[in-house]
Design a protein around this motif. Structure first.
Motif, PDB file in Angstrom:
ATOM      1  N   SER A  26       0.961  -1.100   0.119  1.00 57.71           N
ATOM      2  CA  SER A  26       0.004   0.146  -0.042  1.00 57.71           C
ATOM      3  C   SER A  26       1.083   1.283   0.058  1.00 57.71           C
ATOM      4  O   SER A  26       0.513   2.343  -0.740  1.00 57.71           O
ATOM      5  N   ILE A  43       2.242   2.000  -3.260  1.00 56.39           N
ATOM      6  CA  ILE A  43       1.323   2.576  -4.312  1.00 56.39           C
ATOM      7  C   ILE A  43       1.064   4.075  -4.194  1.00 56.39           C
ATOM      8  O   ILE A  43       1.225   4.775  -4.875  1.00 56.39           O
ATOM      9  N   GLU A  83     -14.138  -3.605  -5.367  1.00 60.04           N
ATOM     10  CA  GLU A  83     -14.019  -2.182  -4.523  1.00 60.04           C
ATOM     11  C   GLU A  83     -14.990  -2.304  -3.453  1.00 60.04           C
ATOM     12  O   GLU A  83     -14.632  -2.026  -2.435  1.00 60.04           O
ATOM     13  N   TRP A  98      -5.115  -6.154  -6.172  1.00 56.58           N
ATOM     14  CA  TRP A  98      -4.063  -5.792  -6.835  1.00 56.58           C
ATOM     15  C   TRP A  98      -3.771  -6.909  -8.291  1.00 56.58           C
ATOM     16  O   TRP A  98      -3.250  -6.344  -9.246  1.00 56.58           O
ATOM     17  N   ARG A 151      -6.624  -1.025 -12.048  1.00 60.02           N
ATOM     18  CA  ARG A 151      -5.230  -0.685 -11.453  1.00 60.02           C
ATOM     19  C   ARG A 151      -5.547   0.566 -10.309  1.00 60.02           C
ATOM     20  O   ARG A 151      -6.389   1.341 -10.656  1.00 60.02           O
ATOM     21  N   PHE A 152      -4.811   0.535  -9.348  1.00 56.60           N
ATOM     22  CA  PHE A 152      -4.829   1.557  -8.458  1.00 56.60           C
ATOM     23  C   PHE A 152      -4.465   3.079  -8.964  1.00 56.60           C
ATOM     24  O   PHE A 152      -4.908   4.038  -8.576  1.00 56.60           O
ATOM     25  N   THR A 162      -7.848   7.779  -9.659  1.00 58.85           N
ATOM     26  CA  THR A 162      -6.645   7.463  -9.062  1.00 58.85           C
ATOM     27  C   THR A 162      -6.738   7.867  -7.512  1.00 58.85           C
ATOM     28  O   THR A 162      -6.357   7.067  -6.625  1.00 58.85           O
ATOM     29  N   ARG A 214      -9.334   5.555  -5.843  1.00 59.19           N
ATOM     30  CA  ARG A 214      -8.686   4.232  -5.532  1.00 59.19           C
ATOM     31  C   ARG A 214      -7.562   4.471  -4.285  1.00 59.19           C
ATOM     32  O   ARG A 214      -7.389   3.415  -3.582  1.00 59.19           O
ATOM     33  N   VAL A 246      -7.106   2.294  -0.976  1.00 56.11           N
ATOM     34  CA  VAL A 246      -5.742   1.820  -0.261  1.00 56.11           C
ATOM     35  C   VAL A 246      -5.837   2.647   1.127  1.00 56.11           C
ATOM     36  O   VAL A 246      -5.201   1.834   2.016  1.00 56.11           O
TER      37      VAL A 246
END
Length: 652
Positions: free
Chosen positions: A523, A526, A561, A602, A612-613, A622, A625, A629
């Motif tokens: 995390s 990311i 999600e 992931w 994708r994150f 983004t 997301r 996270v």
């Protein structure tokens, strides 16, 4: 208030509406209503037993009552679907906005997410470890130490006022055996050949430093004296040094107790030693020895807290420790005798004979007139002896007095963490606590089962240093504190545990501690990588959380999600349930499940770029997301902290 608490309120309100309409009796019993996740996620988001709990009072079939309650719940804007299942469960499906709101709440609360006032400040005494001061701690002690410490963390997080306590068994035959063993090492340090250590004494090399200290302190002055002269002197030094060893072992696990209570103090006037401005308290016997009068323990504790402002960072400890006679009943010269005298006045002690045991061995049965505690009056199977045939008190008598001291210090909730070999002792101590408190206090005994130490599936040989077992510190030094703490909690306390030194350092999904810590580290990676798309993303967790609460969470619509959001939202309820059940292993299980879902999401992003994150050409998605996270990070860090395990920023 978490989503489960809120919907418990909604269900209770629906039931009260039906009561006002005459469908249910007035003032229905709402305490039996539970709202929880359904066993099968395909059945919805929440399930309640309300209809089954109240059907008998209403004179209705559970499914008929369930339909009426469900009709009321369907009026809520958050509910998109109701369904009756099985004998009368009501399943609810909620609007996705509910889970997005829960995610926002988790991010906003940060480290306090899941914290509650369940305990309302009630005092709880958690006594754990309490290993005899006859040697270093072994891996079996380790499990109880970690369990007790994590349970104390959990209860504090749930709003209880927790005291962490250690009972020092510094009286009786085992410490005399320790002293005799140390005396042999003293003679050895003076140059004698002592040969093999006799049976019944402690053979480990860990007593050699005790013998060397005695030789430096007394030279040869003790060697030719009778045992009655040297035994108390050697016992004092040996016990102090063993307690220091135990304190070091506990420090290796980052475990600090607040109270240390000496068994010996129960039969002598109690002194309470404490460090000005804080630190642990020691309840010690004043008329035999104390741990601070120029003692080894005092010096060790000061080294442990060397930055204490009172010492100015120096090791001079003069005047830092304070001692007082404990006020009230605890301060009298024979607290054990006074505690038993009270039970005698209450008619709970008598002279009599125990019947011979039927079909089982009772270790303290003797066919003689003896002093007995009426344990059967409080739920035990037989009454229990308080004195041995030689007139000395039994361990049980001392334990009664010790638990009375807890009650006299204001604890009505007591939790003792014991090893597997003490299971037969539980009923008598619970009976004793009821007796000494007039039924106002409760004792919950948590038994921790044995640990089998393995390396790649093979049993680990005994320690050279300890002679009879593998020490706790040897295990911590080999695999690290985090692995030890997590894996000691990754089984329920009353289940046997195989601890494989090779497997707990594997970097794979089969190693739970790695898998959970890797989720936290992943995390963080990311966030580091996302700064290419979101240049202003803060590095500070609090500032980052403040930014991400404003993220467009409505963009989060994928089933995976939403599943992650539901898992995050489960955490506050789980904390309360684990605290009520005194089961910290539930936190470890939950963290592994959360990590699994996160890693799975992931992986999906590798095959489906839109999941994708970090979406290079869509900063808003983004941000959404990243908020997801952040919710994962928040709960992982919180849960790991409760277990006493680190939450790494990266893993190498």
């Amino acid at each position: 208030m978490n989503v489960f608490s809120r919907f418990t309120g909604h269900v209770c309100a629906a039931v009260e509406t039906l009561a006002q309409a005459g469908v249910l009796p007035a003032a229905p019993d709402l305490s039996r209503i539970v709202v929880e996740p359904p066993r099968d996620a395909g059945h919805g988001d929440l399930a309640t037993n309300a209809a089954m709990a109240l059907a008998k009072d209403a004179g209705l079939k559970p499914r008929d009552l369930a339909e009426r309650i469900a009709a009321e719940l369907a009026k809520l804007p958050e509910v998109t679907k109701t369904e009756i299942a099985g004998p009368g469960f009501i399943n609810l499906t909620l609007d996705a906005a509910v889970w997005r709101a829960e995610l926002a709440e988790a991010i906003a609360a940060g480290a306090d997410y899941g914290r509650s006032n369940l305990g309302a400040g009630a005092k709880v005494n958690v006594e754990y470890v309490s290993a005899n001061p006859t040697g270093p701690m072994h891996v079996g002690h380790c499990r109880g130490a970690v369990f007790g410490d994590a349970l104390a963390n959990l209860l504090e997080f749930a709003g209880y006022a927790v005291t962490r306590e250690y009972y020092i068994n510094d009286a009786g035959a085992q410490v005399d055996a320790l002293a005799r063993s140390a005396f042999l090492r003293y003679r050895e340090a003076l140059g004698e050949k002592i040969g093999p250590i006799p049976d019944g004494l402690y053979p480990g090399d860990y007593l050699k430093p005790v013998g060397e200290l005695l030789a430096r302190k007394y030279k040869g002055a003790l060697r030719d004296e009778p045992e009655s002269y040297w035994l108390p002197k050697v016992r004092q030094v040996a016990v102090e040094m063993m307690i220091v060893e135990i304190l070091k072992d506990l420090d290796a696990l980052n475990i600090r107790h607040q109270v240390f209570f000496s068994e010996k103090g129960l039969t002598e006037r109690l002194l309470k030693f404490y460090r000005d401005g804080g630190g642990p308290e020691f309840y010690c016997a004043s008329e035999s020895y104390n741990f601070f009068e120029g003692g080894i323990i005092r010096d060790y504790l000061m080294r442990l807290h060397i930055a204490d402002e009172r010492t100015g960072g120096h090791s001079d400890v003069s005047g830092v420790f304070t001692s007082t006679i404990v006020e009230g009943e605890l301060g009298q010269p024979n607290y054990l005798g006074a505690a038993l005298e009270k039970l005698l006045k209450d008619g709970l002690i008598y002279n009599g004979r125990l019947p011979p045991p039927k079909g089982e061995t009772i270790e303290d049965w003797e066919d003689r007139e003896q002093t007995l505690f009426r344990a059967t009056a409080f739920g035990d199977d037989v009454d229990r002896p308080l004195k041995k045939s030689d007139g000395s008190y039994t361990y049980f008598a001392s334990d009664i007095a010790y638990h009375k001291s807890k009650f006299d210090r204001g604890f009505k909730t007591m939790i003792d963490v014991w090893g597997a070999d003490h299971g037969g002792y539980v009923k008598r101590m619970q009976a004793a606590v009821k007796a000494i408190s007039g039924g106002s206090a409760e004792l919950d005994v948590k038994i921790v089962q044995l640990v089998k130490l393995l390396r790649a599936g093979e049993p680990v040989k005994m320690s050279k240093r300890a002679g009879e077992f593998v020490t706790l510190r040897e295990v911590v030094d080999e695999v690290g504190r985090d692995a030890v703490r997590f894996m000691m909690l990754y089984r329920k306390n009353d289940a046997a545990l195989d601890f494989d030194l090779a497997k707990v350092i594997e970097q794979s999904r089969d190693n739970p501690v790695f898998y959970v810590q890797y989720a936290h580290a992943r995390s963080q990676s990311i966030f580091r990588n996302a700064r290419e798309v979101v240049p202003g993303l803060p590095t500070n967790a609090v500032e980052r959380g403040a930014l991400l609460t404003q993220a467009p969470l409505e963009r989060l619509e994928d089933a995976a999600e939403l599943a992650l959001m539901r898992r995050i939202a489960l955490y506050p309820r789980l904390v309360e349930a684990a605290a009520l059940a005194h089961e910290p292993h539930r936190i470890a299980f939950y963290l592994y499940e959360l990590a699994s879902e996160f890693h799975a999401f992931w992986t999906r992003g590798n095959d489906a770029p839109h999941l994708r994150f970090i979406i290079q050409n869509d900063p808003q998605m983004t941000l959404a997301r990243l908020a997801l996270v952040q919710g994962v990070v928040t709960v992982l860090a919180s849960g790991l902290a409760l277990l006493g395990v680190g939450a790494p920023e990266e893993m190498r």
